[in-house]
Design a protein around this motif. Structure first.
Motif, PDB file in Angstrom:
ATOM      1  N   ARG A   7       1.045  -1.070   0.215  1.00  0.00           N
ATOM      2  CA  ARG A   7       0.406   0.235   0.425  1.00  0.00           C
ATOM      3  C   ARG A   7       0.544   1.355   0.426  1.00  0.00           C
ATOM      4  NH1 ARG A   7      -4.320   1.515   4.865  1.00  0.00           N
ATOM      5  NH2 ARG A   7      -1.933   1.932   6.212  1.00  0.00           N
ATOM      6  N   ALA A  46      -9.217   7.257  -3.315  1.00  0.00           N
ATOM      7  CA  ALA A  46     -10.353   5.991  -3.181  1.00  0.00           C
ATOM      8  C   ALA A  46     -10.433   4.061  -3.220  1.00  0.00           C
ATOM      9  CB  ALA A  46     -11.860   6.810  -3.932  1.00  0.00           C
ATOM     10  N   ASP A  97      -7.490   2.547  -1.106  1.00  0.00           N
ATOM     11  CA  ASP A  97      -8.948   2.758   0.007  1.00  0.00           C
ATOM     12  C   ASP A  97      -9.721   1.233  -0.088  1.00  0.00           C
ATOM     13  OD1 ASP A  97      -7.697   4.848   1.267  1.00  0.00           O
ATOM     14  OD2 ASP A  97      -9.241   5.903   1.175  1.00  0.00           O
ATOM     15  N   SER A  98     -10.193   1.214  -1.462  1.00  0.00           N
ATOM     16  CA  SER A  98     -10.608  -0.472  -1.358  1.00  0.00           C
ATOM     17  C   SER A  98     -10.411  -1.240  -1.067  1.00  0.00           C
ATOM     18  CB  SER A  98     -11.425  -0.011  -2.406  1.00  0.00           C
ATOM     19  OG  SER A  98     -13.125   0.987  -2.773  1.00  0.00           O
ATOM     20  N   TYR A 122      -7.177  -1.545  -0.025  1.00  0.00           N
ATOM     21  CA  TYR A 122      -6.710  -1.888   1.426  1.00  0.00           C
ATOM     22  C   TYR A 122      -7.717  -3.030   1.833  1.00  0.00           C
ATOM     23  CZ  TYR A 122      -4.334  -2.385   5.912  1.00  0.00           C
ATOM     24  OH  TYR A 122      -4.169  -2.659   6.930  1.00  0.00           O
ATOM     25  N   LYS A 123      -8.800  -2.072   2.576  1.00  0.00           N
ATOM     26  CA  LYS A 123      -9.861  -2.433   2.813  1.00  0.00           C
ATOM     27  C   LYS A 123     -10.330  -3.890   2.667  1.00  0.00           C
ATOM     28  CE  LYS A 123     -14.102  -0.278   3.296  1.00  0.00           C
ATOM     29  NZ  LYS A 123     -15.080   0.081   3.326  1.00  0.00           N
TER      30      LYS A 123
END
Length: 207
Positions: A172, A184, A187-188, A190-191
């Motif tokens: 990341r 964004a 972020d997804s 890594y989610k």
């Protein structure tokens, strides 16, 4: 697309390379899925020699390029995976190349044993950094302990360091430095991979 329009991320390969520490990084850099600019990035391997190397997992890798032919001006980043070579003279050429990259203002990313090599060379003395553990770097006699941060990955002015047990966070940090994904989307990503939250998958599918 011309050759010059491709941004290359160089990954150092050597015997004892820790395969699992860079899998998320290499697979995602080399895949255009969800990239901000599809097809822009690629992975190329670089080594001190031209002979195949054998990773810790037993994979044989034929380097794309010898280290002495690699110029920082032709690269977006040099990635140094973990290894068992870092305390020996065999790793000196990789440290020298890392110094060359940093002097040219090109990012370097190191994880696990590679952080030990940079520490021994004094390259972490003036940058915030992390590694497998503070005690690991302290055992090497380095002088940068005051800047150690107990985090999975740290990026300080283009010098990225990561813990061996945090390959997702290390990836990341690399993606963020390179600007591969929109924030964004990152972020997804890594989610899904960092938090094992299936919602990230559906967000990526809709990206």
């Amino acid at each position: 697309m011309t050759e010059n329009s491709v941004t290359t991320v160089h990954v150092a390969v050597y015997d004892t390379l820790a395969d699992w520490e860079i899998g998320f990084l290499t697979a995602s850099v080399n895949s255009p899925a969800w990239h901000r600019t599809p097809g822009r990035f690629r992975i190329r391997t670089v080594s001190a020699g031209t002979e195949p190397v054998t990773t810790a997992g037993g994979l044989r890798v034929l380097p794309d390029l010898p280290l002495d032919e690699l110029s920082p001006g032709d690269s977006a980043m040099l990635v140094l995976p973990g290894n068992d070579l870092f305390p020996t003279p065999a790793y000196a050429p990789y440290v020298a190349k890392a110094r060359e990259f940093r002097a040219a203002g090109v990012p370097v990313a190191a994880i696990c044993g590679a952080t030990g090599a940079l520490a021994m060379a004094g390259m972490l003395d003036d940058h915030e950094h992390t590694s497998n553990a503070a005690a690991f770097l302290d055992s090497l006699g380095y002088a940068g302990g005051k800047l150690y941060r107990d985090k999975p990955a740290v990026n300080d002015r283009g010098l990225i360091t990561g813990k061996a047990q945090a390959p997702v966070e290390f990836a990341r940090a690399v993606f963020a430095e390179l600007g591969i994904y929109e924030p964004a989307v990152l972020d997804s990503w890594y989610k899904l991979y960092g938090r094992q939250d299936a919602a990230g998958y559906y967000e990526l599918m809709g990206a």
